[in-house]
Structure formats: structure tokens, C-alpha cells
Design a protein around this motif. Structure first.
Motif, mmCIF file in Angstrom:
data_model
loop_
_atom_site.group_PDB
_atom_site.id
_atom_site.type_symbol
_atom_site.label_atom_id
_atom_site.label_comp_id
_atom_site.label_asym_id
_atom_site.label_seq_id
_atom_site.Cartn_x
_atom_site.Cartn_y
_atom_site.Cartn_z
ATOM 1 N N THR A 32 -17.531 -11.750 37.600
ATOM 2 C CA THR A 32 -16.153 -12.225 37.701
ATOM 3 C C THR A 32 -15.912 -13.375 36.725
ATOM 4 O OG1 THR A 32 -16.042 -11.594 40.037
ATOM 5 C CG2 THR A 32 -14.411 -13.171 39.254
ATOM 6 N N VAL A 33 -16.887 -14.248 36.577
ATOM 7 C CA VAL A 33 -16.760 -15.357 35.620
ATOM 8 C C VAL A 33 -16.642 -14.812 34.201
ATOM 9 C CG1 VAL A 33 -18.003 -17.289 34.558
ATOM 10 C CG2 VAL A 33 -17.919 -17.069 37.054
ATOM 11 N N ARG A 34 -17.468 -13.849 33.846
ATOM 12 C CA ARG A 34 -17.428 -13.298 32.483
ATOM 13 C C ARG A 34 -16.105 -12.568 32.227
ATOM 14 N NH1 ARG A 34 -22.409 -11.558 34.275
ATOM 15 N NH2 ARG A 34 -21.850 -9.339 34.022
ATOM 16 N N GLN A 35 -15.632 -11.848 33.206
ATOM 17 C CA GLN A 35 -14.338 -11.169 33.063
ATOM 18 C C GLN A 35 -13.205 -12.176 32.903
ATOM 19 O OE1 GLN A 35 -14.283 -8.750 36.602
ATOM 20 N NE2 GLN A 35 -15.335 -7.025 35.627
ATOM 21 N N ALA A 36 -13.261 -13.253 33.675
ATOM 22 C CA ALA A 36 -12.228 -14.287 33.581
ATOM 23 C C ALA A 36 -12.257 -14.961 32.215
ATOM 24 C CB ALA A 36 -12.412 -15.316 34.692
ATOM 25 N N LEU A 37 -13.447 -15.236 31.700
ATOM 26 C CA LEU A 37 -13.554 -15.843 30.370
ATOM 27 C C LEU A 37 -13.013 -14.893 29.296
ATOM 28 C CD1 LEU A 37 -17.082 -17.529 30.611
ATOM 29 C CD2 LEU A 37 -14.836 -18.635 30.783
ATOM 30 N N ALA A 38 -13.225 -13.588 29.484
ATOM 31 C CA ALA A 38 -12.676 -12.607 28.535
ATOM 32 C C ALA A 38 -11.149 -12.631 28.569
ATOM 33 C CB ALA A 38 -13.202 -11.214 28.858
ATOM 34 N N LEU A 39 -10.590 -12.701 29.761
ATOM 35 C CA LEU A 39 -9.126 -12.759 29.882
ATOM 36 C C LEU A 39 -8.564 -14.049 29.297
ATOM 37 C CD1 LEU A 39 -8.592 -11.408 33.523
ATOM 38 C CD2 LEU A 39 -7.651 -10.389 31.420
ATOM 39 N N ALA A 40 -9.357 -15.112 29.330
ATOM 40 C CA ALA A 40 -8.896 -16.427 28.859
ATOM 41 C C ALA A 40 -9.258 -16.684 27.403
ATOM 42 C CB ALA A 40 -9.481 -17.520 29.742
ATOM 43 N N THR A 41 -9.601 -15.636 26.658
ATOM 44 C CA THR A 41 -9.965 -15.777 25.247
ATOM 45 C C THR A 41 -8.840 -15.276 24.353
ATOM 46 O OG1 THR A 41 -12.336 -15.556 25.702
ATOM 47 C CG2 THR A 41 -11.608 -15.081 23.460
ATOM 48 N N LYS A 75 -9.529 -3.080 27.704
ATOM 49 C CA LYS A 75 -9.441 -4.295 26.900
ATOM 50 C C LYS A 75 -8.965 -5.460 27.765
ATOM 51 C CE LYS A 75 -8.346 -1.625 22.733
ATOM 52 N NZ LYS A 75 -8.572 -0.319 23.406
ATOM 53 N N TYR A 76 -9.393 -6.654 27.385
ATOM 54 C CA TYR A 76 -8.987 -7.868 28.088
ATOM 55 C C TYR A 76 -7.993 -8.627 27.202
ATOM 56 C CZ TYR A 76 -12.845 -7.051 31.341
ATOM 57 O OH TYR A 76 -13.680 -6.508 32.291
ATOM 58 N N ASP A 77 -6.720 -8.409 27.462
ATOM 59 C CA ASP A 77 -5.690 -9.119 26.709
ATOM 60 C C ASP A 77 -5.580 -10.557 27.211
ATOM 61 O OD1 ASP A 77 -5.055 -6.862 25.172
ATOM 62 O OD2 ASP A 77 -3.682 -6.120 26.722
ATOM 63 N N PHE A 78 -5.267 -11.456 26.305
ATOM 64 C CA PHE A 78 -5.214 -12.878 26.621
ATOM 65 C C PHE A 78 -4.197 -13.157 27.716
ATOM 66 C CE2 PHE A 78 -3.485 -17.187 25.301
ATOM 67 C CZ PHE A 78 -4.538 -17.901 25.884
ATOM 68 N N ASN A 79 -4.681 -13.710 28.839
ATOM 69 C CA ASN A 79 -3.796 -13.962 29.968
ATOM 70 C C ASN A 79 -4.435 -15.051 30.843
ATOM 71 O OD1 ASN A 79 -2.287 -13.891 32.398
ATOM 72 N ND2 ASN A 79 -1.721 -11.752 32.038
ATOM 73 N N ILE A 80 -4.058 -16.294 30.591
ATOM 74 C CA ILE A 80 -4.625 -17.431 31.310
ATOM 75 C C ILE A 80 -4.349 -17.325 32.812
ATOM 76 C CG2 ILE A 80 -4.396 -19.917 31.704
ATOM 77 C CD1 ILE A 80 -6.090 -19.379 29.319
ATOM 78 N N SER A 81 -3.146 -16.952 33.180
ATOM 79 C CA SER A 81 -2.789 -16.853 34.600
ATOM 80 C C SER A 81 -3.633 -15.810 35.320
ATOM 81 C CB SER A 81 -1.304 -16.509 34.753
ATOM 82 O OG SER A 81 -0.493 -17.544 34.244
ATOM 83 N N ALA A 82 -3.826 -14.649 34.681
ATOM 84 C CA ALA A 82 -4.638 -13.595 35.297
ATOM 85 C C ALA A 82 -6.088 -14.038 35.428
ATOM 86 C CB ALA A 82 -4.547 -12.317 34.467
ATOM 87 N N ALA A 83 -6.584 -14.775 34.427
ATOM 88 C CA ALA A 83 -7.959 -15.276 34.486
ATOM 89 C C ALA A 83 -8.125 -16.265 35.641
ATOM 90 C CB ALA A 83 -8.330 -15.926 33.161
ATOM 91 N N LEU A 127 -12.067 -21.519 21.904
ATOM 92 C CA LEU A 127 -12.674 -21.110 23.165
ATOM 93 C C LEU A 127 -12.700 -22.249 24.181
ATOM 94 C CD1 LEU A 127 -15.707 -18.976 21.895
ATOM 95 C CD2 LEU A 127 -13.501 -18.154 22.737
ATOM 96 N N SER A 128 -13.078 -23.437 23.717
ATOM 97 C CA SER A 128 -13.167 -24.555 24.661
ATOM 98 C C SER A 128 -11.797 -24.888 25.242
ATOM 99 C CB SER A 128 -13.783 -25.776 23.980
ATOM 100 O OG SER A 128 -12.981 -26.248 22.913
ATOM 101 N N GLU A 129 -10.758 -24.853 24.419
ATOM 102 C CA GLU A 129 -9.408 -25.136 24.914
ATOM 103 C C GLU A 129 -8.930 -24.032 25.863
ATOM 104 O OE1 GLU A 129 -6.939 -25.786 21.520
ATOM 105 O OE2 GLU A 129 -7.921 -27.685 20.977
ATOM 106 N N ASN A 130 -9.208 -22.771 25.503
ATOM 107 C CA ASN A 130 -8.829 -21.650 26.372
ATOM 108 C C ASN A 130 -9.517 -21.755 27.726
ATOM 109 O OD1 ASN A 130 -8.727 -19.027 23.789
ATOM 110 N ND2 ASN A 130 -7.201 -20.531 24.393
ATOM 111 N N TRP A 131 -10.814 -21.967 27.707
ATOM 112 C CA TRP A 131 -11.595 -21.925 28.944
ATOM 113 C C TRP A 131 -11.387 -23.172 29.806
ATOM 114 C CZ3 TRP A 131 -16.709 -19.836 26.340
ATOM 115 C CH2 TRP A 131 -16.476 -18.518 25.918
ATOM 116 N N GLN A 132 -11.123 -24.297 29.168
ATOM 117 C CA GLN A 132 -10.800 -25.495 29.951
ATOM 118 C C GLN A 132 -9.502 -25.295 30.726
ATOM 119 O OE1 GLN A 132 -10.799 -28.575 26.987
ATOM 120 N NE2 GLN A 132 -13.036 -28.668 26.866
ATOM 121 N N ALA A 133 -8.615 -24.462 30.196
ATOM 122 C CA ALA A 133 -7.332 -24.213 30.850
ATOM 123 C C ALA A 133 -7.488 -23.465 32.171
ATOM 124 C CB ALA A 133 -6.399 -23.433 29.922
ATOM 125 N N ILE A 134 -8.646 -22.827 32.402
ATOM 126 C CA ILE A 134 -8.862 -22.132 33.679
ATOM 127 C C ILE A 134 -9.871 -22.892 34.551
ATOM 128 C CG2 ILE A 134 -8.231 -19.870 32.784
ATOM 129 C CD1 ILE A 134 -11.269 -19.212 32.660
#
Length: 277
Positions: A32-41, A75-83, A127-134
Motif C-alpha cells: 500500500t505504501v509503494r502504491q501510494a508513492l506511485a500515485l504521489a509521483t 498506470k498510476y496517474d499523479f493524484n495526491i488526494s488518492a494517494a 519526489l521529496s516534495e511530492n511524497w512529503q505532501a502525503i
């Protein structure tokens, strides 16, 4: 430029983020963590800021143009809210208002290792900015080439790694993704054991029937998308210019290396003389 034809080819390589699920940091073993990081990339942002737009998005470990590629792979499209929602439903939450989420006393924190250069540093920043957002804590570990290879990659001494791989003309996915290849000098950088990935990779090699081999390629890509052993970011492109007086050039070459743009040079010509036969 006037009187110039521009040709752009997709190179048989990709830049990716590899997860070491066997590291001491067990949060990365959580799918679940890896999937969430993919969505937040944000892959499009990495293409713009790290590759200066000289790249196209990559999702599959079997690149377009190679047999077995599945254009319908998940595919994991960029979606911070979904992540963020995915992690919340799995029980991750910020219990002490430090903007970092936890679950069962495990903190969503990891170290990102990469070569200390302009391209990889730009990717690490995105990546750091994307992942910090979740709610993740991202520790950056930039290294020179020698230290990255000898202290980090060869002993698989990393949690998350930014690195590029070049398949050349043969995109046999076994050597890059089978668990038997994760120890040095193997080329597999996503450190894991997943039978749903290993089994089809083995069957691809054993199959003597192309259609059956392709079906195993599709099964491998399905398992890859579900497990997310890595996040493919982009596939670099190569552009070169040719005077439009030159005829016979092709836009449909599969480049194994940049020099392959001359693979059909025997068909190039400038002037053709009419003859009577």
C-alpha cells in the motif's frame, strides 16, 4: 531551422525509482505504501525539470517498441488526494501533528539515494516534495558516482534508489526484475521476492512460442503494476537533425544506441537519377 528535418527517437532506457523491500526499513515492504508513492509521483514534472522535456513518460518495464509491451498495463496517474486516501484507509495517520504519518509505531520515513548531479538532484527534489505532501519524511542521500556504485548499489545498501537502466537492443526483463538477479553483480535493483513476478519471467525464457511468451510478458506487467517494485519515471528521447536534401531517412527505427540512427544509411541519398531500362 529552415531546410532541416528533425527526427526524434525513444531510447531503450528509463529512469526509475527502485524500492529495496529487504532493507531494514520495513515500511517499504508494505505494498500500500509503494502504491501510494506511485500515485504521489508527478512524472510529468520530472520530465520537465530533470529531462528538459527530452523524454516521454514510462510505466511498463517492457518499453514500447519491444515485443511483449502491454499498452493497457495499469498506470498510476499523479493524484495526491488518492494517494493520501489510500494510506488513510490502510491506517496511516499523523497522530502528533508533525506532518509525518505513522501506523503501529512505524513512521513513514525513508532515505532516497542518488547520484549527485543536476538530473538526479532535480528528480530527488520533485519526489521529496511530492511524497512529503502525503505525510512522508524523505531523507536525501546524494553521492558521487564511485560511492553510489560501490557503497550503495553493489551491496544493495539503500532503501529507495534513483537510477537509470539501458536495455540496448534486447529488453529481456528477466535480468532486470527476477529476484535471482538482486545480488551483485546482478542487474535487478528492485530488491524483493515475488513469485507473481518471478514465475512469468521464467516462463518467458522457457517458452518456444512467441504468442505464449507475450502472454507471460503481459502477466509479468500485471504483477509489476500490482506490486510496484519500482516506479518508472521516464524514457529519454534522442533528437537529431538532417538536411532535407537527404532522402531515404526513416522515422521508424528502434534504436539500441544513438549510433543506430545510421543503421539504414545505405538507403540515404541526395539525388536520384532517372534511368531507362
Amino acid at each position: 531551422l529552415p531546410n532541416i528535418n528533425k527526427y526524434t527517437y525513444h531510447l531503450p532506457q528509463y529512469k526509475a525509482v527502485f524500492f529495496n523491500q529487504m532493507s531494514s526499513n520495513k515500511v517499504l515492504a508494505d505494498v500500500t505504501v509503494r502504491q501510494a508513492l506511485a500515485l504521489a509521483t508527478d512524472k510529468n514534472r520530472t520530465i520537465k525539470e530533470a529531462a528538459d522535456n527530452y523524454a516521454v513518460r514510462a510505466d511498463s518495464p517492457i518499453l514500447p517498441g519491444f515485443w511483449g509491451h502491454d499498452p493497457n498495463m495499469k498506470k498510476y496517474d499523479f493524484n495526491i488526494s488518492a494517494a493520501a486516501d489510500l494510506l488513510k484507509k490502510a491506517g496511516w495517520k499523523d497522530s502528533n501533528d508533525d506532518k509525518i504519518i505513522e501506523k503501529n509505531k512505524a513512521v513513514l520515513s525513508f532515505t532516497l539515494s542518488f547520484k549527485d548531479d543536476k538530473t538526479n538532484s532535480a528528480i530527488a527534489k520533485v519526489l521529496s516534495e511530492n511524497w512529503q505532501a502525503i505525510g512522508a519524511e524523505v531523507k536525501l542521500n546524494p553521492l558521487n558516482s564511485n560511492d553510489l556504485i560501490n557503497q550503495i548499489i553493489r551491496p544493495r545498501n539503500y532503501e529507495i534508489l534513483i537510477f537509470g537502466q539501458n536495455m540496448g537492443a534486447d529488453s529481456d526483463p528477466y535480468v532486470y526484475w527476477h529476484s535471482s538477479q538482486t545480488a551483485d553483480p546482478g542487474l535487478a535493483l528492485a530488491v524483493e521476492y515475488d513469485k507473481d513476478i518471478d514465475n512469468p519471467l521464467e516462463m518467458i525464457r522457457l517458452s518456444s512460442d512467441l504468442n505464449r511468451a507475450i502472454s507471460y510478458c503481459i502477466a509479468f506487467q500485471k504483477a509489476f503494476a500490482n506490486s510496484v517494485p519500482a516506479i518508472l519515471l521516464y524514457q529519454p528521447t534522442y533528437t537529431y537533425l538532417v538536411d532535407n536534401k537527404v532522402k531515404g531517412t526513416s522515422e521508424s527505427i528502434n534504436l539500441g544506441a544513438t549510433a543506430d540512427r545510421f543503421i539504414d544509411i545505405n538507403k540515404w541519398y541526395i539525388r536520384a537519377k532517372k534511368t531507362i531500362s
